[in-house]
Design a protein around this motif. Structure first.
Motif, mmCIF file in Angstrom:
data_model
loop_
_atom_site.group_PDB
_atom_site.id
_atom_site.type_symbol
_atom_site.label_atom_id
_atom_site.label_comp_id
_atom_site.label_asym_id
_atom_site.label_seq_id
_atom_site.Cartn_x
_atom_site.Cartn_y
_atom_site.Cartn_z
ATOM 1 N N SER A 33 0.805 -1.226 0.000
ATOM 2 C CA SER A 33 0.000 0.000 0.000
ATOM 3 C C SER A 33 0.834 1.270 0.000
ATOM 4 N N ILE A 34 2.134 1.161 0.158
ATOM 5 C CA ILE A 34 2.988 2.345 0.279
ATOM 6 C C ILE A 34 2.923 3.210 -0.978
ATOM 7 N N CYS A 35 2.785 2.595 -2.132
ATOM 8 C CA CYS A 35 2.761 3.348 -3.392
ATOM 9 C C CYS A 35 1.380 3.877 -3.759
ATOM 10 N N LEU A 73 12.314 5.812 -1.519
ATOM 11 C CA LEU A 73 11.258 6.824 -1.464
ATOM 12 C C LEU A 73 11.548 7.664 -0.231
ATOM 13 N N SER A 74 12.273 8.737 -0.450
ATOM 14 C CA SER A 74 12.754 9.577 0.645
ATOM 15 C C SER A 74 13.079 10.951 0.069
ATOM 16 N N PRO A 75 12.914 12.001 0.857
ATOM 17 C CA PRO A 75 13.293 13.328 0.354
ATOM 18 C C PRO A 75 14.799 13.454 0.117
ATOM 19 N N ASN A 76 15.580 12.506 0.623
ATOM 20 C CA ASN A 76 17.035 12.576 0.488
ATOM 21 C C ASN A 76 17.571 11.964 -0.797
ATOM 22 N N TYR A 77 16.736 11.224 -1.556
ATOM 23 C CA TYR A 77 17.204 10.516 -2.743
ATOM 24 C C TYR A 77 16.241 10.680 -3.899
ATOM 25 N N ASN A 78 16.780 10.630 -5.098
ATOM 26 C CA ASN A 78 15.992 10.616 -6.318
ATOM 27 C C ASN A 78 15.347 9.239 -6.422
ATOM 28 N N SER A 79 14.025 9.177 -6.438
ATOM 29 C CA SER A 79 13.319 7.887 -6.411
ATOM 30 C C SER A 79 13.539 7.047 -7.667
ATOM 31 N N ASN A 176 2.177 5.931 9.924
ATOM 32 C CA ASN A 176 2.458 6.879 8.848
ATOM 33 C C ASN A 176 3.883 6.679 8.340
ATOM 34 N N VAL A 177 4.032 6.339 7.078
ATOM 35 C CA VAL A 177 5.329 6.033 6.482
ATOM 36 C C VAL A 177 6.078 7.320 6.157
ATOM 37 N N SER A 178 7.321 7.418 6.635
ATOM 38 C CA SER A 178 8.150 8.587 6.356
ATOM 39 C C SER A 178 9.167 8.319 5.254
#
Length: 189
Positions: A33-35, A73-79, A176-178
């Protein structure tokens, strides 16, 4: 340093958790469900599709290793940028242990030419020790439970047991997934 160790999480929990009671786990996040909501890249969605079709019945030897591409999937990396990771699974009649490592910014998989035993030794030399895990009908799961955060990895293989699909998530106690990681890995000998 290009390696981030999953054992760092274990070390931190050992240091900070020795004087406290065991933290309570938050709700288990369904890795498929994360996506939902269109937040994932095409590569991540392909891994979710492989995971959905996969099985938890890939642990057919006492030591198995997998490595391959991972997408974060993180603000620190290009997905859409592939990084790499690897996991080893050690199983006997009464226990299952998993250790792993992520390798960032490599063009090729730095673990690709290692055997499962070499991977295990490589991980140990870098501080990644086997962590207790469990196998159930649905998946193989590794969970690190902390006071504020749960980190969980879910594993399934395709029918050939050659390809492993890994979905990991970091979530708060409300579920809540971060951040999340999606990997497709190839089995080592």
């Amino acid at each position: 340093m290009k390696y981030i160790f999953s054992s760092l999480v274990i070390l931190l929990s050992t240091i900070t958790g020795t004087a406290k009671a065991e933290p309570t786990a938050g709700p288990i996040v369904d890795p498929t469900s994360i996506c939902n909501g269109g937040v994932c890249s095409e590569q991540m969605n392909n891994i979710v599709d492989g995971y959905k079709e996969g099985s938890a019945r890939f642990l057919d030897q006492s030591l198995i290793g997998y490595s391959g591409k991972c997408f974060h999937l993180s603000p620190n990396y290009n997905s859409g940028k592939a990084h790499h990771g690897g996991f080893v699974f050690q199983k006997d009649e009464s226990s299952l242990g998993i250790s792993g490592i992520f390798s960032f910014f490599y063009e090729e998989d730095p673990l690709a030419d290692m055997t499962s035993q070499e991977m295990k030794q490589h991980f140990e030399e870098r501080g990644s020790k086997l962590s207790p895990a469990k196998q159930n009908e649905d998946n193989v799961e590794l969970a690190h439970i902390f006071d504020e955060t749960d980190i969980r990895y879910s594993y399934r293989s395709d029918a050939s047991k050659k390809n492993l699909f890994v979905i990991g998530s970091t979530s708060d106690k409300g579920g809540n997934v971060s951040s999340a990681v999606f990997c497709k890995m190839i089995r080592h000998q």
